[in-house]
Scaffold this motif. Structure first.
Motif, PDB file in Angstrom:
ATOM      1  N   GLY A  23     -23.297 -15.201  -8.697  1.00 53.69           N
ATOM      2  CA  GLY A  23     -22.719 -16.256  -7.879  1.00 53.69           C
ATOM      3  C   GLY A  23     -21.219 -16.223  -7.791  1.00 53.69           C
ATOM      4  N   ALA A  24     -20.606 -15.049  -7.980  1.00 57.89           N
ATOM      5  CA  ALA A  24     -19.154 -15.002  -7.980  1.00 57.89           C
ATOM      6  C   ALA A  24     -18.607 -14.047  -6.939  1.00 57.89           C
ATOM      7  N   ALA A  25     -19.254 -12.927  -6.719  1.00 53.49           N
ATOM      8  CA  ALA A  25     -18.747 -11.932  -5.770  1.00 53.49           C
ATOM      9  C   ALA A  25     -19.266 -12.259  -4.383  1.00 53.49           C
ATOM     10  N   ALA A  26     -18.672 -13.258  -3.747  1.00 57.57           N
ATOM     11  CA  ALA A  26     -19.245 -13.801  -2.520  1.00 57.57           C
ATOM     12  C   ALA A  26     -18.535 -13.366  -1.261  1.00 57.57           C
ATOM     13  N   GLY A  27     -17.549 -12.516  -1.331  1.00 59.58           N
ATOM     14  CA  GLY A  27     -16.856 -12.070  -0.132  1.00 59.58           C
ATOM     15  C   GLY A  27     -16.632 -10.583  -0.167  1.00 59.58           C
ATOM     16  N   VAL A  28     -16.463  -9.979   0.983  1.00 63.59           N
ATOM     17  CA  VAL A  28     -16.187  -8.555   1.080  1.00 63.59           C
ATOM     18  C   VAL A  28     -14.717  -8.364   1.400  1.00 63.59           C
ATOM     19  N   VAL A  29     -14.077  -7.449   0.693  1.00 64.85           N
ATOM     20  CA  VAL A  29     -12.655  -7.176   0.912  1.00 64.85           C
ATOM     21  C   VAL A  29     -12.459  -6.554   2.284  1.00 64.85           C
ATOM     22  N   ARG A  30     -11.451  -6.994   3.015  1.00 64.88           N
ATOM     23  CA  ARG A  30     -11.139  -6.465   4.332  1.00 64.88           C
ATOM     24  C   ARG A  30      -9.881  -5.621   4.231  1.00 64.88           C
ATOM     25  N   ALA A  31     -10.019  -4.317   4.461  1.00 65.67           N
ATOM     26  CA  ALA A  31      -8.897  -3.402   4.255  1.00 65.67           C
ATOM     27  C   ALA A  31      -7.751  -3.644   5.207  1.00 65.67           C
ATOM     28  N   LEU A 133      -8.840   9.587   8.521  1.00 67.03           N
ATOM     29  CA  LEU A 133      -8.101   8.459   7.949  1.00 67.03           C
ATOM     30  C   LEU A 133      -8.720   7.934   6.664  1.00 67.03           C
ATOM     31  N   THR A 134      -9.618   8.700   6.037  1.00 68.17           N
ATOM     32  CA  THR A 134     -10.332   8.162   4.885  1.00 68.17           C
ATOM     33  C   THR A 134      -9.422   7.909   3.687  1.00 68.17           C
ATOM     34  N   VAL A 135      -8.442   8.773   3.445  1.00 65.75           N
ATOM     35  CA  VAL A 135      -7.531   8.552   2.316  1.00 65.75           C
ATOM     36  C   VAL A 135      -6.700   7.303   2.550  1.00 65.75           C
ATOM     37  N   ALA A 136      -6.138   7.175   3.736  1.00 67.07           N
ATOM     38  CA  ALA A 136      -5.349   5.981   4.058  1.00 67.07           C
ATOM     39  C   ALA A 136      -6.206   4.723   3.968  1.00 67.07           C
ATOM     40  N   GLY A 137      -7.464   4.814   4.391  1.00 67.61           N
ATOM     41  CA  GLY A 137      -8.360   3.665   4.320  1.00 67.61           C
ATOM     42  C   GLY A 137      -8.633   3.248   2.882  1.00 67.61           C
ATOM     43  N   ALA A 138      -8.830   4.226   1.999  1.00 67.69           N
ATOM     44  CA  ALA A 138      -9.073   3.911   0.592  1.00 67.69           C
ATOM     45  C   ALA A 138      -7.849   3.252  -0.043  1.00 67.69           C
ATOM     46  N   GLN A 237      -0.069  13.330   6.478  1.00 70.51           N
ATOM     47  CA  GLN A 237       1.152  13.083   5.717  1.00 70.51           C
ATOM     48  C   GLN A 237       0.830  12.491   4.346  1.00 70.51           C
ATOM     49  N   PRO A 238       1.734  12.639   3.375  1.00 66.05           N
ATOM     50  CA  PRO A 238       1.500  12.038   2.057  1.00 66.05           C
ATOM     51  C   PRO A 238       1.295  10.531   2.150  1.00 66.05           C
ATOM     52  N   VAL A 239       0.388  10.038   1.329  1.00 68.30           N
ATOM     53  CA  VAL A 239       0.074   8.614   1.258  1.00 68.30           C
ATOM     54  C   VAL A 239       0.226   8.182  -0.193  1.00 68.30           C
ATOM     55  N   HIS A 240       1.019   7.156  -0.431  1.00 69.23           N
ATOM     56  CA  HIS A 240       1.208   6.682  -1.804  1.00 69.23           C
ATOM     57  C   HIS A 240       0.292   5.501  -2.082  1.00 69.23           C
ATOM     58  N   SER A 241      -0.433   5.584  -3.181  1.00 69.72           N
ATOM     59  CA  SER A 241      -1.282   4.483  -3.621  1.00 69.72           C
ATOM     60  C   SER A 241      -0.660   3.807  -4.839  1.00 69.72           C
ATOM     61  N   PRO A 242      -0.617   2.470  -4.845  1.00 75.09           N
ATOM     62  CA  PRO A 242      -0.116   1.781  -6.032  1.00 75.09           C
ATOM     63  C   PRO A 242      -1.106   1.841  -7.187  1.00 75.09           C
ATOM     64  N   GLY A 243      -2.366   2.214  -6.894  1.00 76.73           N
ATOM     65  CA  GLY A 243      -3.412   2.183  -7.908  1.00 76.73           C
ATOM     66  C   GLY A 243      -3.929   0.769  -8.105  1.00 76.73           C
ATOM     67  N   LEU A 244      -5.161   0.653  -8.508  1.00 77.05           N
ATOM     68  CA  LEU A 244      -5.739  -0.666  -8.757  1.00 77.05           C
ATOM     69  C   LEU A 244      -5.027  -1.350  -9.921  1.00 77.05           C
ATOM     70  N   ALA A 245      -4.920  -2.656  -9.833  1.00 81.26           N
ATOM     71  CA  ALA A 245      -4.285  -3.433 -10.894  1.00 81.26           C
ATOM     72  C   ALA A 245      -5.302  -3.948 -11.903  1.00 81.26           C
ATOM     73  N   ILE A 246      -6.583  -3.684 -11.674  1.00 86.76           N
ATOM     74  CA  ILE A 246      -7.641  -4.104 -12.589  1.00 86.76           C
ATOM     75  C   ILE A 246      -8.499  -2.886 -12.938  1.00 86.76           C
ATOM     76  N   PRO A 247      -9.238  -2.929 -14.046  1.00 84.21           N
ATOM     77  CA  PRO A 247     -10.079  -1.792 -14.419  1.00 84.21           C
ATOM     78  C   PRO A 247     -11.087  -1.445 -13.330  1.00 84.21           C
ATOM     79  N   TRP A 248     -11.533  -0.182 -13.330  1.00 87.89           N
ATOM     80  CA  TRP A 248     -12.554   0.224 -12.374  1.00 87.89           C
ATOM     81  C   TRP A 248     -13.535   1.183 -13.025  1.00 87.89           C
ATOM     82  N   TYR A 249     -14.738   1.182 -12.467  1.00 86.06           N
ATOM     83  CA  TYR A 249     -15.834   2.011 -12.971  1.00 86.06           C
ATOM     84  C   TYR A 249     -16.405   2.830 -11.828  1.00 86.06           C
TER      85      TYR A 249
END
Length: 370
Positions: A23-31, A133-138, A237-249
């Motif tokens: 009952g907590a994950a009730a929305g989908v992230v919109r990129a 555009l898959t890298v930029a999308g991620a 072109q190069p794409v910089h990711s800040p990386g996730l701020a929370i753990p991931w699996y």
């Protein structure tokens, strides 16, 4: 191959059920959401901005190509099929977890010699105009998750991201590196072969594929896809990711262990083609349909058809060989997650341990992508 694989569908169904249960994950992230939020904001207040509870990307009515737009968010629906809802539920419930679900990212090297886009002669779904555009999308998804203050329904703090497979598309080592960099932080350059020189189907002159920088009347341009000068250069072109701020699996999908999600990548012809210099661009429509039907039935799991096709003289282009396109095994997939350079926000191994390596407890999906 098409991304809506049966394996991917099963992964999504599992996570959907799990989300309903807590009952907590009730929305989908919109990129595409461009707002920003302080992750240190007050917990306990639902934060729906940038999720599908606030707005949903929609395609305006009409034939052919249409630019996407924002539409109304999806309403939350109380399920009554398992148990009858009782009044005052919101005051009594205790959230067990709030987490984010990534699935079927399909990080794609679009210049890979063994892309199965040549099957588009038999079916339009064998290739998609947006694949570059898959890298930029991620990376956009990572940025969006980082901007969430809390869960969109309960306000519980986000605990982790779960990536449920098909993180890569061609089972290529470079795609795995891009995926791990996008998730952990760093710079990706979604370009293989000769640096700065695109060698994919979108400048091939073939009408099967969208040519964003050409006046060619290809199938997608006829459907309304626009001319976008500089698209291919920007996409590599190069794409910089800040990386996730929370753990991931992480878990495996069929595309993470099999070439195209269907064929054993350890087969000599497949490995040689993946790192080689000959890229098939199209085969006759009849043969393309036969091949697509065959991979659906699993009649050639070792992918011997690859060797046969390469010897038939069908239209191909010469591309720059790149050893980084080599297929990876499931053990190599796991070892990459365990590598110290890929810890990122943690945990170390992202759900895997060295015991998985020594006990061989990895299992691939046998499903092909349809």
């Amino acid at each position: 191959m098409p991304h809506s694989s049966s394996a991917g569908i099963r992964r999504r169904m599992f996570l959907a059920g799990a989300a309903a249960g807590v009952g907590a994950a009730a929305g989908v992230v919109r990129a595409g959401f461009t707002g920003h939020a302080d992750r240190l904001g007050t917990h306990g207040e639902p934060f729906a901005a940038g999720t599908t509870l606030a707005a949903v990307t929609t395609r305006p009515d009409g034939p052919g190509y249409r630019r996407l737009a924002d539409g109304p968010g999806w309403p939350r629906i109380v399920r009554s099929d398992i148990a009858g809802p009782r009044p005052g539920r919101a005051d009594r419930r205790t959230p067990l977890a709030a987490f984010v679900h990534f699935t079927d990212l399909h990080i794609t090297d679009v210049q890979h010699p063994l892309r199965y886009e040549f099957l588009r002669a038999g079916s339009p779904k064998a290739w998609r105009p947006q694949e570059a555009l898959t890298v930029a999308g991620a990376v956009s998804l990572v940025e969006r998750v980082n901007s969430l203050r809390s869960g969109p329904a309960t306000g519980a703090p986000l605990s982790f991201v779960m990536a449920t497979g098909d993180n890569t598309d061609n089972n290529a080592t470079i795609e795995l590196d891009w995926f791990l960099t996008a998730m952990n932080g760093g710079t990706c350059t979604p370009d293989t072969g000769e640096p700065g020189h695109y060698e994919g189907v979108q400048d091939s002159g073939l009408e099967l594929f969208w040519h964003p920088e050409s006046l060619l009347r290809d199938l997608d341009s006829l459907a309304g896809f626009p001319k976008l000068e500089g698209f291919l250069g920007a996409a590599t072109q190069p794409v910089h990711s800040p990386g996730l701020a929370i753990p991931w699996y992480s878990t495996l999908g069929n595309h993470d262990g099999l070439s195209g999600g269907c064929y054993a990548s350890g087969h000599g012809a497949i490995a040689a083609a993946a790192t080689g210099s000959r890229k098939l661009q199209t085969v006759p429509p009849g043969e393309a349909r036969t091949l697509m039907a065959g991979e659906g039935r699993g009649t050639d799991p070792a992918g011997h058809w690859v060797e046969a096709l390469l010897g038939r003289g069908y239209q191909a282009r010469t591309v720059t060989p790149d050893a980084r396109r080599a297929p990876f095994s499931m053990r190599e997939y796991l070892a990459a997650h365990l590598h110290p350079d890929h810890v990122g926000p943690g945990p170390a191994g992202h759900g895997y341990t060295t015991a998985n390596l020594t006990q061989a407890t990895l299992y691939p999906s046998a499903a092909c992508a349809h």
